[in-house]
Design an enzyme around this catalytic site. Structure first.
Site, mmCIF file in Angstrom:
data_model
loop_
_atom_site.group_PDB
_atom_site.id
_atom_site.type_symbol
_atom_site.label_atom_id
_atom_site.label_comp_id
_atom_site.label_asym_id
_atom_site.label_seq_id
_atom_site.Cartn_x
_atom_site.Cartn_y
_atom_site.Cartn_z
ATOM 1 N N GLY A 111 0.820 -1.206 0.000
ATOM 2 C CA GLY A 111 0.000 0.000 0.000
ATOM 3 C C GLY A 111 0.852 1.253 0.000
ATOM 4 N N ASN A 112 0.301 2.326 -0.524
ATOM 5 C CA ASN A 112 0.981 3.627 -0.478
ATOM 6 C C ASN A 112 -0.029 4.752 -0.649
ATOM 7 O OD1 ASN A 112 1.193 2.904 -3.539
ATOM 8 N ND2 ASN A 112 2.745 1.644 -2.517
ATOM 9 N N THR A 127 9.130 3.617 1.359
ATOM 10 C CA THR A 127 9.133 2.193 1.049
ATOM 11 C C THR A 127 9.489 1.404 2.313
ATOM 12 O OG1 THR A 127 9.994 0.559 -0.499
ATOM 13 C CG2 THR A 127 11.581 2.154 0.330
ATOM 14 N N THR A 156 8.321 5.294 -1.784
ATOM 15 C CA THR A 156 7.803 4.026 -2.293
ATOM 16 C C THR A 156 8.048 3.911 -3.799
ATOM 17 O OG1 THR A 156 5.776 2.826 -2.756
ATOM 18 C CG2 THR A 156 5.526 5.161 -2.443
ATOM 19 N N SER A 157 8.294 2.677 -4.250
ATOM 20 C CA SER A 157 8.534 2.484 -5.690
ATOM 21 C C SER A 157 7.236 2.611 -6.486
ATOM 22 C CB SER A 157 9.155 1.110 -5.938
ATOM 23 O OG SER A 157 8.277 0.116 -5.447
ATOM 24 N N GLU A 158 6.105 2.419 -5.816
ATOM 25 C CA GLU A 158 4.820 2.485 -6.525
ATOM 26 C C GLU A 158 4.326 3.925 -6.687
ATOM 27 O OE1 GLU A 158 1.982 -1.241 -6.343
ATOM 28 O OE2 GLU A 158 2.534 -0.650 -4.329
ATOM 29 N N HIS A 177 -3.486 3.706 -2.385
ATOM 30 C CA HIS A 177 -3.398 2.373 -3.013
ATOM 31 C C HIS A 177 -3.288 1.313 -1.925
ATOM 32 C CE1 HIS A 177 -2.143 -1.152 -5.051
ATOM 33 N NE2 HIS A 177 -0.917 -1.109 -4.542
ATOM 34 N N HIS A 179 -4.574 -3.177 -0.819
ATOM 35 C CA HIS A 179 -4.950 -4.515 -1.297
ATOM 36 C C HIS A 179 -6.100 -5.086 -0.454
ATOM 37 C CE1 HIS A 179 -0.303 -4.539 -1.877
ATOM 38 N NE2 HIS A 179 -0.879 -3.911 -2.884
ATOM 39 N N HIS A 239 -3.950 -7.457 -8.498
ATOM 40 C CA HIS A 239 -3.103 -6.649 -7.624
ATOM 41 C C HIS A 239 -3.885 -5.997 -6.485
ATOM 42 C CE1 HIS A 239 0.210 -3.319 -7.373
ATOM 43 N NE2 HIS A 239 -0.210 -3.714 -6.196
HETATM 44 ZN ZN LIG Z 1 0.345 -2.749 -4.382
#
Ligand SMILES: [Zn+2]
Length: 352
Positions: A111-112, A127, A156-158, A177, A179, A239
């Site tokens: 999550g981010n 991250t 975060t990479s996302e 974001h 899950h 995802h």
């Molecule tokens: Zn994710």
């Protein structure tokens, strides 16, 4: 009982022109309220010595007078990053992260969250940190290309996906974001949940599905961003979910909460053995009018009533309102039922 005062209470007081000198002297201050008062005092607003001026305090919790961008002098960006206003936004991110974790919408370091804070810059989560246990000091500040300007931890990479949403959608002020299991179940099935069942979902969420791509890649971000003109909540196939809001980060979080509650509820409905009762297209039209007045996008704005409750993809008993003739319930065959009845009658006749 002593009153408990949080940072949010102080901000609300200042936003309404109140004066912190009026706070009850026996009040219990939360840690974030103490931090805020200390920060205001450090910035020369005189809170600690009781000579606070409410106008200057309100300024300290307001956005920077000069809008920020990646081209702003580094000192201005640092000032913002360390300001009471910046800290409040960081606390909002921590608060949403805690709620995501408590509701099991995130797992591990997943999550981010991001908040736009200027023309092309955003605050975001770091991250490798559980979203349930973040501190304001963990936050990062990046430009829309993902270059990090501030923050001790790595971003975060996302974040690229969040930034692509913000670039594509100038109204997007915050993104979340995560899950959540029920919504992600639909994402794995590649299926938009059926509609016309619960008003809150219809008014506040507009859900689309983006095809699977490797998380964190520009291609993934583009596929999501392409959907944001008509959708504020996107199921990312295989995802999770990402949502955006034109209001604030809590509102972006609400989209996810509403979607997850909805997916959970309709899965319960699907197990009850009766076709779900849906609202009529006219009833949905009323909700879409409210949605439009709130500035929330929806691909169904402007459609004819007969097109509104098309749940063709949803099999457990929901029928498409385009066809006024109801389909027979799954598994019910009138001829087979008649044959079974005839055989039963014969057996009963023999037994008697
Ligand atoms: Zn994710």
């Amino acid at each position: 009982m002593k009153p408990v005062i949080s940072a949010k209470d102080i901000e609300a007081l200042l936003a309404h022109g109140g004066d912190v000198r009026g706070l009850p002297t026996d009040a219990i201050l939360t840690p974030s309220a103490k931090d805020l008062l200390r920060d205001l005092a450090r910035r020369g607003h005189g809170v600690a010595d009781g000579s606070a001026n409410s106008d200057s305090l309100a300024t300290a919790t307001a956005p920077p007078a000069k809008p920020l961008s990646s081209r702003s002098p580094k000192a201005e960006i640092d000032d913002f990053f360390n300001s009471a206003y910046g800290r409040n936004l960081k606390e909002q991110i921590c608060d949403v992260g805690r709620r995501l974790w408590q509701r099991a919408y995130v797992d591990g370091n997943g999550g981010n969250i991001a908040i736009r804070v200027g023309e092309n810059i955003a605050l975001c989560t770091p991250t490798l940190v559980s979203k349930g246990f973040m501190k304001p000091e963990d936050m990062c500040l990046v430009d829309f290309e993902g270059n990090q300007f501030c923050g001790a931890r790595n971003r975060t990479s996302e974040i690229l996906m969040h930034l692509q949403i913000m670039k594509r959608q100038p109204r997007a002020v915050a993104t979340v974001h995560c899950h959540p299991p029920y919504s992600t179940g639909f994402a794995v099935a590649g299926m938009v949940p059926p509609t016309c069942m619960i008003p809150e979902y219809e008014v506040f969420a507009s859900v689309g599905v983006a095809p699977y791509r490797t998380p964190g890649t520009p291609e993934m971000g583009k596929l999501v961003a392409d959907l944001t003109d008509k959708h504020n909540t996107i199921l990312m196939a295989n995802h999770g979910v990402v949502s955006w809001s034109h209001n604030n980060v809590e509102d972006a979080y609400f989209k996810v909460e509403i979607l997850e509650a909805y997916c959970r509820t309709i899965l319960v409905t699907a197990q009850l053995g009766v076709p779900p009762k849906t609202m009529t297209p006219a009833q949905l039209q009323d909700l879409l009018q409210i949605k439009q007045s709130l500035g929330i996008p929806d691909p169904r704005h402007g459609l004819k009533e007969c097109e509104l409750c098309d749940n063709e993809e949803w099999r457990p008993g929901v029928t498409c309102a385009i066809s006024p003739k109801a389909e027979p319930a799954v598994g019910f065959d009138p001829e087979a039922e008649a044959a079974v009845q005839a055989i039963t009658d014969q057996i009963m006749a023999k037994l008697i």
